[in-house]
Scaffold this active site. Structure first.
Site: not given
Length: 375
Positions: A193, A91-92, A270, A313
């Site tokens: 965005q 990631d930046s 992620d 488990c």
């Protein structure tokens, strides 16, 4: 780089293969977060052999501050530094700068911020963020962007998006005019965005697509907006993202979130949730969520049947796991972290298989409800 293999007609769920010089990545996929060159409480051998991780994520902001570019160059890049020979996405640092809102200034040139470590001042630009990721040597690097908060006024979100677009163009040019440092190829992903405004999301998707990145991420979600709104924006974005490029939904999320977004056409995810929750004694299973600190497990002298292979488990009694957390033993953090990451990777592999054999449509809804319930 990316080969789309199958898309369902009943949902937008799809499978593919993302090829890198450090190996192939079968999608849909979850990427364990190794922010500071370490997936917390899990060593690299276990990530490969037990968790079955195909790719992990590192963070440019944190690795730039510590250990720093000088050390990373001397080490020969992030793969060599952390003894990891599979793919890495970095990631930046845009999200970290966003979270430092009281200690950063955004300008046309870039983002000036104060280090959370020592208060020193630094400048991230679209160009030097590319160069730092060249030094890290990640297989996939992200552009510098601004992640607007939720809620935010439309005018703020629009200005933020347009700044991200201008930064994206500069970052893409820097990437195309440069070259890798360590002999393996690198790819660059753009970030869409636009907040929670339909028209801005569409505009940003179209602009990022025009820059011909090797892949595209859906950013600016999972920052406090209602879940249904996150799904709506994701659905809108995947309607306009190119089919022949990998799609990465950043920072998401719960197992149910992942399944719902796979159905909406997302390939990559992620999130810190698997390891963060594990350190608090919360584990995920195919039957639901478990709090290992709960007194109900104190006298449960049997392993938990999770329904998938797991050293945690299938081997250890629940009473023992409960004891480890009550006694604050480090082993408890390790075992729970491996459990959760193993589950997330198992879930994505199951989703892939269900898509391939055309049973995903009937499977993912009930599974989403089951994994979200408390045991």
């Amino acid at each position: 780089m990316f080969k789309l293999e199958k898309t369902l007609s009943t949902t937008k769920a799809r499978t593919g293969t993302l090829t890198t010089d450090h190996g192939d990545i079968k999608t849909p996929i979850f990427m364990p977060v190794g922010t500071q060159a370490s997936v917390k409480a899990v060593n690299q051998d276990d990530l490969v052999n037990r968790v079955k991780a195909q790719i992990i994520l590192g963070n440019t902001y944190h690795l730039y501050l510590r250990p720093g570019n000088e050390i990373m160059i001397a080490a020969g890049g992030l793969h060599s530094f952390m003894c990891w020979d599979k793919p890495i996405l970095t990631d930046s640092g845009g999200y970290q700068i966003f979270s430092l809102s009281d200690n950063r200034v955004l300008e046309e040139e870039g983002a000036t911020f104060k280090s959370h470590l020592d208060g020193s001042k630094h400048l991230f630009t679209p160009e030097n963020v590319v160069e730092t990721q060249r030094i890290l040597g990640s297989d996939i690097m992200m552009i510098l962007d601004e992640c607007p908060p939720y809620p935010a006024e439309r005018s703020y979100v629009k200005n933020s998006m347009e700044l991200t677009h201008r930064w994206a163009k500069r970052g893409r040019e820097a990437f195309l005019n440069g070259s890798p440092h360590y002999g393996h190829s690198q790819a660059q992903f753009g970030i869409v965005q636009g907040g929670t405004f339909d028209d801005l999301r569409k505009e940003s998707t179209e602009y990022m697509t025009s820059l011909d990145f090797e892949g595209l991420a859906i950013g600016g979600l999972s920052v406090g907006e209602p879940i249904d709104l996150m799904y709506k924006m994701t659905d809108l974005n995947t309607d306009f993202l190119p089919e022949d490029k990998p799609r990465y939904l950043m920072g998401v999320g719960t197992p149910a979130n992942l399944l719902q977004c796979v159905a909406l056409g997302v390939d990559m995810f992620d999130c810190v949730m698997p390891t963060r929750n594990a350190r608090n004694g919360s584990i995920f299973t195919r039957h639901g969520k478990i709090n290992l600190r709960n007194a109900k497990w104190k006298h449960h002298h049997k392993p938990l049947d999770t329904g998938f292979p797991s050293d945690l488990c299938s081997k250890y009694n629940m009473s023992y796991l409960h004891h480890l957390f009550k006694a604050n033993e480090i082993l408890g953090l390790e075992l729970a972290s491996k459990q959760n990451l193993t589950f997330y990777l198992w879930l994505m592999n199951e989703a892939r298989q269900k898509i391939q054999d055309d049973t995903f449509q009937s499977w993912y809804g009930p599974m989403s409800e089951t994994v979200d319930q408390k045991i």
